[in-house]
Design a protein around this motif. Structure first.
Motif, short mmCIF file in Angstrom:
data_model
loop_
_atom_site.label_atom_id
_atom_site.label_comp_id
_atom_site.label_asym_id
_atom_site.label_seq_id
_atom_site.Cartn_x
_atom_site.Cartn_y
_atom_site.Cartn_z
N LEU A 46 0.82 -1.21 0.00
CA LEU A 46 0.00 0.00 0.00
C LEU A 46 0.86 1.27 0.00
O LEU A 46 0.53 2.25 -0.67
N VAL A 47 1.97 1.25 0.73
CA VAL A 47 2.87 2.40 0.75
C VAL A 47 3.48 2.60 -0.63
O VAL A 47 3.60 3.73 -1.11
N MET A 48 3.83 1.51 -1.30
CA MET A 48 4.37 1.63 -2.66
C MET A 48 3.32 2.20 -3.62
O MET A 48 3.64 3.05 -4.45
N VAL A 49 2.09 1.75 -3.52
CA VAL A 49 1.02 2.27 -4.38
C VAL A 49 0.82 3.76 -4.11
O VAL A 49 0.64 4.55 -5.05
N LEU A 50 0.90 4.17 -2.84
CA LEU A 50 0.81 5.58 -2.50
C LEU A 50 1.91 6.38 -3.19
O LEU A 50 1.67 7.47 -3.72
N GLY A 51 3.12 5.84 -3.22
CA GLY A 51 4.22 6.50 -3.91
C GLY A 51 3.95 6.66 -5.39
O GLY A 51 4.24 7.72 -5.97
N PHE A 52 3.41 5.64 -6.02
CA PHE A 52 3.09 5.75 -7.45
C PHE A 52 1.95 6.73 -7.69
O PHE A 52 1.94 7.43 -8.70
N VAL A 53 1.00 6.80 -6.77
CA VAL A 53 -0.09 7.78 -6.90
C VAL A 53 0.48 9.20 -6.79
O VAL A 53 0.03 10.11 -7.49
N LEU A 54 1.48 9.39 -5.91
CA LEU A 54 2.10 10.70 -5.79
C LEU A 54 2.81 11.12 -7.07
O LEU A 54 3.00 12.32 -7.32
N MET A 55 3.21 10.17 -7.89
CA MET A 55 3.88 10.50 -9.16
C MET A 55 2.90 10.87 -10.27
O MET A 55 3.33 11.39 -11.31
N LEU A 56 1.62 10.61 -10.10
CA LEU A 56 0.64 10.86 -11.16
C LEU A 56 0.51 12.34 -11.49
O LEU A 56 0.71 13.21 -10.65
N GLY A 57 0.12 12.61 -12.72
CA GLY A 57 -0.20 13.97 -13.15
C GLY A 57 0.99 14.71 -13.72
O GLY A 57 2.07 14.17 -13.90
N GLY A 58 0.77 15.98 -13.98
CA GLY A 58 1.83 16.83 -14.49
C GLY A 58 2.01 16.79 -15.98
O GLY A 58 2.85 17.50 -16.51
N GLY A 59 1.23 16.00 -16.66
CA GLY A 59 1.35 15.90 -18.11
C GLY A 59 0.57 17.00 -18.80
O GLY A 59 -0.09 17.82 -18.17
N SER A 60 0.65 17.03 -20.09
CA SER A 60 -0.07 18.01 -20.89
C SER A 60 -0.85 17.27 -21.97
O SER A 60 -0.36 16.31 -22.56
N SER A 61 -2.04 17.74 -22.24
CA SER A 61 -2.83 17.09 -23.30
C SER A 61 -2.33 17.48 -24.68
O SER A 61 -2.53 16.75 -25.64
N ASP A 62 -1.64 18.60 -24.76
CA ASP A 62 -1.07 19.06 -26.03
C ASP A 62 0.43 18.78 -26.04
O ASP A 62 1.17 19.29 -25.19
N PRO A 63 0.93 17.95 -26.96
CA PRO A 63 2.36 17.61 -26.94
C PRO A 63 3.27 18.79 -27.27
O PRO A 63 4.47 18.73 -27.02
N ASN A 64 2.74 19.88 -27.79
CA ASN A 64 3.55 21.05 -28.12
C ASN A 64 3.68 22.04 -26.96
O ASN A 64 4.38 23.03 -27.07
#
Length: 77
Positions: free
Chosen positions: A19-37
């Motif tokens: 569960l702690v490892m899954v929490l770490g991976f959840v903390l890494m989520l996001g920050g992307g952009s829908s537009d590659p440019n």
């Protein structure tokens, strides 16, 4: 769990480590952009680069300790 090689307490700690490892991976989520440019600097923030990997390594450490730890007295609980 009479024939299982680990006591139930250790199995619970392994689950906690997962569960702690899954929490770490959840903390890494996001920050992307829908537009590659378009560059999004939120991808490189402190939470994703420092905190999340530390949480994942702590989860791995909990799992290793849970596997290696033997019950007191040498008998299974």
């Amino acid at each position: 769990m009479a024939n299982f090689s680990l006591p139930s307490k250790n199995v619970k700690f392994i689950g906690l480590g997962l569960l702690v490892m899954v929490l770490g991976f959840v903390l890494m989520l996001g920050g992307g952009s829908s537009d590659p440019n378009v560059f999004n600097p939120a991808m490189f923030n402190f939470r994703r680069l420092v905190i999340a990997p530390i949480v994942i390594v702590l989860g791995i450490a909990v799992i290793i300790v849970a596997i290696m730890k033997t019950p007191r007295g040498g008998a299974e609980e």
